[in-house]
Motif scaffolding. Structure first.
Motif: not given
Ligand SMILES: [Zn+2]
Length: 241
Positions: A134-141, A223-226, A231-236
């Motif tokens: 769904p979504r990564f937080s800054a802490t996750d990254l 890791v420079v961004g997200r 829906t339910g898909e994230e790019r890192i």
């Protein structure tokens, strides 16, 4: 069929070959170290040289069709010509580092977030990976980045080998190797394995790309961004240095 030398020996950067077929703007060789575009990894570039006439051709792209096609500038060399090929090594080696980093990222995302990789694209100076989450937080990254750099510091061996498809389906974890994504026509599976500190596989993936021989060669991962890719898909996005 062209003998794809890069599948076994990823460090080879020069090779000798014969022209099997010449088309308008491309040649088919009996063997090659040039990687064709595929699996999110761009093709190699470089030169082909006729050592007798000292003619050189720039290889501007490589595509896998019925076999491997090398796009060249100018009139291509004729069938039967003996050539020496040389890769643009800096570019290829960067692809190997990024591709190996992508495997680690896919493994970390599955391990820590149960997030399956849905796509990836790498270049010589940056890369991105899409996954079901769904979504990564800054802490996750930050956690993902730290975990990746731990895996680099551990300098884990990276190995590749070919398995019969039936054996691969019996022996390997389907979620990690993602064999279901491959067409039925593929009967031999090339496995890329990152060996964990205890000697068992940390990650195994079906992949025909080129990789470095140990994770230490990847270098530092940032890791420079997200961004949200649907829906339910994230790019890192990540870069190596
Ligand atoms: Zn790979």
């Amino acid at each position: 069929m062209t003998d794809a030398l890069y599948l076994a020996e990823t460090r080879q950067r020069t090779f000798e070959a014969h022209v099997e077929r010449a088309l308008d703007d491309r040649v088919v060789l009996d063997r090659t170290c040039f990687y064709p575009t595929g699996g999110g990894q761009p093709s190699d570039t470089g030169v082909l040289r006729d050592p007798v006439t000292e003619t050189t051709w720039r290889v501007t792209g490589v595509e896998k069709r019925d076999t491997i096609h090398h796009m060249v500038d100018g009139n291509p060399p004729t069938a039967g010509t003996s050539l020496v090929g040389e890769l643009d090594w800096e570019r290829r080696y960067a692809h190997m580092r990024y591709h190996t980093a992508q495997h680690l990222l896919s493994a970390v995302l599955l391990e820590a977030f149960d997030a399956e990789t849905t796509g990836n694209q790498l270049y010589a100076d940056h890369a991105h990976l899409d996954c079901a989450y769904p979504r990564f937080s800054a802490t996750d990254l930050a956690d993902i980045e730290a975990r990746l750099n731990d895996l680099v510091a551990a300098d884990l061996p990276v190995e590749w080998y070919v398995l019969d498809r039936g054996e691969a389906e019996r022996r390997l974890d389907p979620e990690r190797t993602r064999l279901h994504l491959l067409p039925d026509s593929i009967t031999e599976i090339r496995i890329v394995e990152v060996v964990g500190p205890d000697g068992t596989a940390y990650d195994r993936t079906a992949c025909a790309g080129t990789h470095v021989a140990s994770t230490g060669a990847i270098g530092s991962v940032e890791v420079v961004g997200r961004e949200t890719k649907g829906t339910g898909e994230e790019r890192i996005e990540f870069v190596l240095s």
